[in-house]
Design a protein around this motif. Structure first.
Motif, PDB file in Angstrom:
ATOM      1  N   LEU A 108       8.282   9.937 -12.921  1.00  8.53           N
ATOM      2  CA  LEU A 108       9.147  10.659 -11.987  1.00  8.53           C
ATOM      3  C   LEU A 108       9.150  12.162 -12.262  1.00  8.53           C
ATOM      4  N   VAL A 109       8.399  12.566 -13.270  1.00 12.06           N
ATOM      5  CA  VAL A 109       8.352  13.964 -13.664  1.00 12.06           C
ATOM      6  C   VAL A 109       6.926  14.462 -13.488  1.00 12.06           C
ATOM      7  N   ILE A 110       6.774  15.649 -12.936  1.00 10.60           N
ATOM      8  CA  ILE A 110       5.450  16.240 -12.800  1.00 10.60           C
ATOM      9  C   ILE A 110       5.081  16.800 -14.173  1.00 10.60           C
ATOM     10  N   SER A 111       4.187  16.097 -14.839  1.00 16.17           N
ATOM     11  CA  SER A 111       3.907  16.420 -16.236  1.00 16.17           C
ATOM     12  C   SER A 111       3.350  17.821 -16.419  1.00 16.17           C
ATOM     13  N   LYS A 112       2.494  18.272 -15.535  1.00 11.90           N
ATOM     14  CA  LYS A 112       1.902  19.603 -15.679  1.00 11.90           C
ATOM     15  C   LYS A 112       2.981  20.680 -15.617  1.00 11.90           C
ATOM     16  N   ALA A 113       3.872  20.562 -14.641  1.00 16.68           N
ATOM     17  CA  ALA A 113       4.939  21.555 -14.506  1.00 16.68           C
ATOM     18  C   ALA A 113       5.876  21.525 -15.711  1.00 16.68           C
ATOM     19  N   PHE A 114       6.211  20.321 -16.190  1.00 18.86           N
ATOM     20  CA  PHE A 114       7.111  20.216 -17.341  1.00 18.86           C
ATOM     21  C   PHE A 114       6.461  20.797 -18.592  1.00 18.86           C
ATOM     22  N   LYS A 115       5.195  20.448 -18.826  1.00 21.42           N
ATOM     23  CA  LYS A 115       4.486  20.961 -20.006  1.00 21.42           C
ATOM     24  C   LYS A 115       4.366  22.482 -19.968  1.00 21.42           C
ATOM     25  N   GLU A 116       4.105  23.043 -18.772  1.00 16.02           N
ATOM     26  CA  GLU A 116       4.036  24.505 -18.640  1.00 16.02           C
ATOM     27  C   GLU A 116       5.381  25.147 -18.951  1.00 16.02           C
ATOM     28  N   TYR A 117       6.462  24.522 -18.482  1.00 16.15           N
ATOM     29  CA  TYR A 117       7.801  25.063 -18.771  1.00 16.15           C
ATOM     30  C   TYR A 117       8.070  25.062 -20.272  1.00 16.15           C
ATOM     31  N   VAL A 118       7.788  23.953 -20.939  1.00 22.94           N
ATOM     32  CA  VAL A 118       8.048  23.851 -22.382  1.00 22.94           C
ATOM     33  C   VAL A 118       7.231  24.891 -23.143  1.00 22.94           C
ATOM     34  N   ARG A 119       5.972  25.063 -22.741  1.00 23.17           N
ATOM     35  CA  ARG A 119       5.140  26.056 -23.418  1.00 23.17           C
ATOM     36  C   ARG A 119       5.681  27.470 -23.188  1.00 23.17           C
ATOM     37  N   ALA A 120       6.089  27.786 -21.955  1.00 21.44           N
ATOM     38  CA  ALA A 120       6.606  29.122 -21.655  1.00 21.44           C
ATOM     39  C   ALA A 120       7.963  29.365 -22.319  1.00 21.44           C
ATOM     40  N   ALA A 121       8.817  28.363 -22.329  1.00 25.41           N
ATOM     41  CA  ALA A 121      10.176  28.544 -22.854  1.00 25.41           C
ATOM     42  C   ALA A 121      10.226  28.533 -24.374  1.00 25.41           C
ATOM     43  N   GLY A 122       9.401  27.700 -25.000  1.00 27.21           N
ATOM     44  CA  GLY A 122       9.516  27.582 -26.449  1.00 27.21           C
ATOM     45  C   GLY A 122       8.219  27.651 -27.215  1.00 27.21           C
ATOM     46  N   GLY A 123       7.093  27.801 -26.523  1.00 25.18           N
ATOM     47  CA  GLY A 123       5.813  27.872 -27.201  1.00 25.18           C
ATOM     48  C   GLY A 123       5.394  26.559 -27.837  1.00 25.18           C
ATOM     49  N   CYS A 124       5.913  25.445 -27.328  1.00 25.83           N
ATOM     50  CA  CYS A 124       5.608  24.131 -27.902  1.00 25.83           C
ATOM     51  C   CYS A 124       4.697  23.335 -26.984  1.00 25.83           C
ATOM     52  N   ASN A 125       3.974  22.419 -27.603  1.00 26.45           N
ATOM     53  CA  ASN A 125       3.189  21.449 -26.844  1.00 26.45           C
ATOM     54  C   ASN A 125       4.073  20.253 -26.527  1.00 26.45           C
ATOM     55  N   THR A 126       3.653  19.434 -25.572  1.00 26.22           N
ATOM     56  CA  THR A 126       4.431  18.268 -25.159  1.00 26.22           C
ATOM     57  C   THR A 126       3.553  17.028 -25.202  1.00 26.22           C
ATOM     58  N   SER A 127       4.028  16.005 -25.861  1.00 17.67           N
ATOM     59  CA  SER A 127       3.327  14.728 -25.921  1.00 17.67           C
ATOM     60  C   SER A 127       3.394  14.045 -24.559  1.00 17.67           C
ATOM     61  N   ASP A 128       2.378  13.254 -24.242  1.00 14.29           N
ATOM     62  CA  ASP A 128       2.378  12.499 -22.986  1.00 14.29           C
ATOM     63  C   ASP A 128       3.494  11.463 -22.950  1.00 14.29           C
ATOM     64  N   ALA A 129       3.921  10.980 -24.120  1.00 11.21           N
ATOM     65  CA  ALA A 129       4.991   9.982 -24.184  1.00 11.21           C
ATOM     66  C   ALA A 129       6.322  10.551 -23.700  1.00 11.21           C
ATOM     67  N   VAL A 130       6.477  11.864 -23.737  1.00 12.31           N
ATOM     68  CA  VAL A 130       7.725  12.494 -23.293  1.00 12.31           C
ATOM     69  C   VAL A 130       7.956  12.243 -21.807  1.00 12.31           C
ATOM     70  N   ILE A 131       6.910  12.233 -21.016  1.00 10.59           N
ATOM     71  CA  ILE A 131       7.036  12.049 -19.573  1.00 10.59           C
ATOM     72  C   ILE A 131       7.643  10.682 -19.267  1.00 10.59           C
ATOM     73  N   GLU A 132       7.231   9.653 -19.996  1.00 10.03           N
ATOM     74  CA  GLU A 132       7.787   8.309 -19.797  1.00 10.03           C
ATOM     75  C   GLU A 132       9.265   8.265 -20.182  1.00 10.03           C
ATOM     76  N   VAL A 133       9.618   8.919 -21.286  1.00  8.33           N
ATOM     77  CA  VAL A 133      11.025   8.953 -21.723  1.00  8.33           C
ATOM     78  C   VAL A 133      11.878   9.676 -20.685  1.00  8.33           C
ATOM     79  N   LEU A 134      11.397  10.809 -20.187  1.00  3.87           N
ATOM     80  CA  LEU A 134      12.136  11.545 -19.159  1.00  3.87           C
ATOM     81  C   LEU A 134      12.270  10.724 -17.881  1.00  3.87           C
ATOM     82  N   SER A 135      11.219  10.030 -17.504  1.00  5.08           N
ATOM     83  CA  SER A 135      11.270   9.199 -16.304  1.00  5.08           C
ATOM     84  C   SER A 135      12.294   8.082 -16.467  1.00  5.08           C
ATOM     85  N   ASP A 136      12.335   7.457 -17.644  1.00  2.89           N
ATOM     86  CA  ASP A 136      13.333   6.409 -17.899  1.00  2.89           C
ATOM     87  C   ASP A 136      14.744   6.972 -17.816  1.00  2.89           C
TER      88      ASP A 136
END
Length: 165
Positions: A108-136
């Motif tokens: 339910l989350v657009i992974s590319k947009a979310f990963k770009e936000y996390v990188r811009a906001a905190g300079g962190c990478n995002t695991s693919d498993a995060v998208i499933e947790v957010l969707s749940d």
């Protein structure tokens, strides 16, 4: 020791929404020990408030325990944290798991947009498993919002349906 409280004062306030919890009423605590220490002593007035603390606390596994605040007669001075009297046969309340397994399980989350936000906001990478947790989590919020809308007799979910009551 603090003096006995006045008749109109609450036992404690909810750690999340700050609503008063009355003497003798039921409330929730987190099953994780770090939330129940004497200094922390987190208490919650509702399941929504308990759920709201999970993303902040970052527990791996947690459940809510339903307890009873001390009665004014038995203990006029509120004791913080886990020293409260417990109901006989305390109940553990697990997070809501009521979705129909046949419902779509797409992200339910657009992974590319979310990963770009996390990188811009905190300079962190995002695991693919995060998208499933957010969707749940979004599915859980949607289920609760649907229940609130139906309870109000509406077929449209509004922004207020996502706020803890």
């Amino acid at each position: 020791m603090a003096p006995p409280s006045s008749p109109s004062s609450p036992w404690r306030n909810c750690s999340r929404c700050k609503k008063p919890i009355a003497y003798g009423s039921t409330y929730l605590v987190c099953s994780v020990s770090t939330c129940n220490r004497a200094r922390t002593g987190m208490v919650f007035c509702s399941m929504e408030c308990w759920d709201a603390h999970l993303p902040i606390a970052r527990h791996r596994e947690a459940s809510a325990e339903e307890l009873t605040a001390p009665a004014r007669d038995g203990d006029p001075i509120a004791k913080p944290g886990p020293q409260v009297e417990r109901k006989q046969g305390k109940r553990r309340i697990a997070p809501v798991q009521r979705r129909d397994p046949s419902l779509p399980r797409d992200a339910l989350v657009i992974s590319k947009a979310f990963k770009e936000y996390v990188r811009a906001a905190g300079g962190c990478n995002t695991s693919d498993a995060v998208i499933e947790v957010l969707s749940d989590k979004l599915r859980d919020w949607a289920d609760r919002a649907i229940d609130r809308a139906k309870a109000d007799g509406r077929k449209t979910i509004l922004d207020r349906d996502f706020m803890p009551k």
